[in-house]
Design a protein around this motif. Sequence first.
Motif, PDB file in Angstrom:
ATOM      1  N   PRO A 139       0.834  -1.213   0.000  1.00 10.40           N
ATOM      2  CA  PRO A 139       0.000   0.000   0.000  1.00 10.40           C
ATOM      3  C   PRO A 139       0.862   1.253   0.000  1.00 10.40           C
ATOM      4  O   PRO A 139       1.894   1.303   0.670  1.00 10.40           O
ATOM      5  CB  PRO A 139      -0.800  -0.105   1.293  1.00 10.40           C
ATOM      6  CG  PRO A 139      -0.754  -1.549   1.663  1.00 10.40           C
ATOM      7  CD  PRO A 139       0.534  -2.094   1.104  1.00 10.40           C
ATOM      8  N   GLY A 140       0.421   2.228  -0.774  1.00  5.85           N
ATOM      9  CA  GLY A 140       1.171   3.472  -0.875  1.00  5.85           C
ATOM     10  C   GLY A 140       0.739   4.468   0.181  1.00  5.85           C
ATOM     11  O   GLY A 140      -0.211   4.239   0.927  1.00  5.85           O
ATOM     12  N   LEU A 141       1.437   5.553   0.248  1.00  3.39           N
ATOM     13  CA  LEU A 141       1.098   6.613   1.177  1.00  3.39           C
ATOM     14  C   LEU A 141       0.265   7.630   0.430  1.00  3.39           C
ATOM     15  O   LEU A 141       0.742   8.248  -0.515  1.00  3.39           O
ATOM     16  CB  LEU A 141       2.373   7.250   1.733  1.00  3.39           C
ATOM     17  CG  LEU A 141       3.329   6.292   2.435  1.00  3.39           C
ATOM     18  CD1 LEU A 141       4.633   6.990   2.758  1.00  3.39           C
ATOM     19  CD2 LEU A 141       2.688   5.741   3.698  1.00  3.39           C
ATOM     20  N   GLN A 142      -1.000   7.797   0.842  1.00  5.48           N
ATOM     21  CA  GLN A 142      -1.891   8.734   0.176  1.00  5.48           C
ATOM     22  C   GLN A 142      -1.325  10.139   0.301  1.00  5.48           C
ATOM     23  O   GLN A 142      -0.844  10.534   1.354  1.00  5.48           O
ATOM     24  CB  GLN A 142      -3.266   8.651   0.832  1.00  5.48           C
ATOM     25  CG  GLN A 142      -4.484   8.752  -0.028  1.00  5.48           C
ATOM     26  CD  GLN A 142      -4.411   8.256  -1.464  1.00  5.48           C
ATOM     27  OE1 GLN A 142      -3.483   7.643  -1.950  1.00  5.48           O
ATOM     28  NE2 GLN A 142      -5.437   8.563  -2.189  1.00  5.48           N
ATOM     29  N   LEU A 165       5.789   5.891  -4.805  1.00  6.10           N
ATOM     30  CA  LEU A 165       5.069   5.424  -3.618  1.00  6.10           C
ATOM     31  C   LEU A 165       3.551   5.476  -3.749  1.00  6.10           C
ATOM     32  O   LEU A 165       2.848   4.684  -3.138  1.00  6.10           O
ATOM     33  CB  LEU A 165       5.501   6.249  -2.394  1.00  6.10           C
ATOM     34  CG  LEU A 165       6.955   6.068  -1.965  1.00  6.10           C
ATOM     35  CD1 LEU A 165       7.317   7.072  -0.876  1.00  6.10           C
ATOM     36  CD2 LEU A 165       7.214   4.651  -1.496  1.00  6.10           C
ATOM     37  N   PHE A 166       3.016   6.395  -4.543  1.00  9.34           N
ATOM     38  CA  PHE A 166       1.563   6.560  -4.609  1.00  9.34           C
ATOM     39  C   PHE A 166       0.863   5.553  -5.524  1.00  9.34           C
ATOM     40  O   PHE A 166      -0.358   5.487  -5.562  1.00  9.34           O
ATOM     41  CB  PHE A 166       1.192   7.995  -5.046  1.00  9.34           C
ATOM     42  CG  PHE A 166       1.697   8.363  -6.406  1.00  9.34           C
ATOM     43  CD1 PHE A 166       0.981   8.064  -7.545  1.00  9.34           C
ATOM     44  CD2 PHE A 166       2.909   9.039  -6.544  1.00  9.34           C
ATOM     45  CE1 PHE A 166       1.447   8.411  -8.798  1.00  9.34           C
ATOM     46  CE2 PHE A 166       3.387   9.386  -7.797  1.00  9.34           C
ATOM     47  CZ  PHE A 166       2.646   9.077  -8.927  1.00  9.34           C
ATOM     48  N   ILE A 167       1.606   4.732  -6.258  1.00  5.13           N
ATOM     49  CA  ILE A 167       1.008   3.763  -7.182  1.00  5.13           C
ATOM     50  C   ILE A 167       0.361   2.623  -6.389  1.00  5.13           C
ATOM     51  O   ILE A 167       0.915   2.134  -5.421  1.00  5.13           O
ATOM     52  CB  ILE A 167       2.085   3.210  -8.150  1.00  5.13           C
ATOM     53  CG1 ILE A 167       2.637   4.322  -9.028  1.00  5.13           C
ATOM     54  CG2 ILE A 167       1.530   2.075  -9.000  1.00  5.13           C
ATOM     55  CD1 ILE A 167       1.629   4.924  -9.972  1.00  5.13           C
ATOM     56  N   GLU A 168      -0.821   2.188  -6.857  1.00  3.00           N
ATOM     57  CA  GLU A 168      -1.572   1.133  -6.174  1.00  3.00           C
ATOM     58  C   GLU A 168      -1.687  -0.106  -7.057  1.00  3.00           C
ATOM     59  O   GLU A 168      -1.397  -0.057  -8.251  1.00  3.00           O
ATOM     60  CB  GLU A 168      -2.974   1.652  -5.833  1.00  3.00           C
ATOM     61  CG  GLU A 168      -2.953   2.854  -4.915  1.00  3.00           C
ATOM     62  CD  GLU A 168      -4.343   3.471  -4.746  1.00  3.00           C
ATOM     63  OE1 GLU A 168      -5.301   2.986  -5.383  1.00  3.00           O
ATOM     64  OE2 GLU A 168      -4.442   4.432  -3.980  1.00  3.00           O
ATOM     65  N   ASN A 169      -2.174  -1.210  -6.447  1.00  5.98           N
ATOM     66  CA  ASN A 169      -2.422  -2.442  -7.192  1.00  5.98           C
ATOM     67  C   ASN A 169      -3.378  -2.187  -8.353  1.00  5.98           C
ATOM     68  O   ASN A 169      -4.258  -1.332  -8.266  1.00  5.98           O
ATOM     69  CB  ASN A 169      -3.022  -3.507  -6.279  1.00  5.98           C
ATOM     70  CG  ASN A 169      -1.992  -4.068  -5.324  1.00  5.98           C
ATOM     71  OD1 ASN A 169      -0.808  -4.099  -5.611  1.00  5.98           O
ATOM     72  ND2 ASN A 169      -2.454  -4.518  -4.173  1.00  5.98           N
TER      73      ASN A 169
END
Length: 188
Positions: A139-142, A165-169
Amino acid sequence: MASDTADIRNGAVLNIDGQLWTVIEFQHVKPGKGGAFVRTKLKNVTTGKTVDRTYNAGAKIEITNVDRRDYQYLYQDGADFVFMDTSDYDQITVSGDTVGDATNFMLENQMVNIAIHDGTPLYIELPPSVVLEITYTEPGLQGDRSSAGTKPATLETGYEIHVPLFIENYTKFKVDTLDVSYLGRVNV
């Protein structure tokens, strides 16, 4: 085909002592003193090894005729890969050794360029970038949009790459196939 250094171009394939080498980069140099020369960076077609080589201007070289065609990747058959020529629907099987690292970025039905010499596939050229989906990443950091931090992410091909870091599955994004870098998200 006997030629000289004036015929050297990027992508040309040279036959040097019975081995095939692809010209990655070349530069014609005309120094103030002394004779002109050609500086080249060559990649061995079979081993992938790169070397720098310098030729005197006008030196005789042997440029080999290589047929490059667009093929569609169909499926993997054990350690081999099957491709189809979209112009005549002929299929060819290419060994996993020849395909090499391209497997990290190939999905079924993707178009690639295959170089063939005397009926033998030499190497596969991917497009400069491909769109792939991330199947797993932590999980990334929003709100973290900084470009400084990256995290590992597994692509749908099974290959792991570093993404912001902000990229998600299940995010689709462009990957540079030359330097294996993240180029940005793609809205599908």
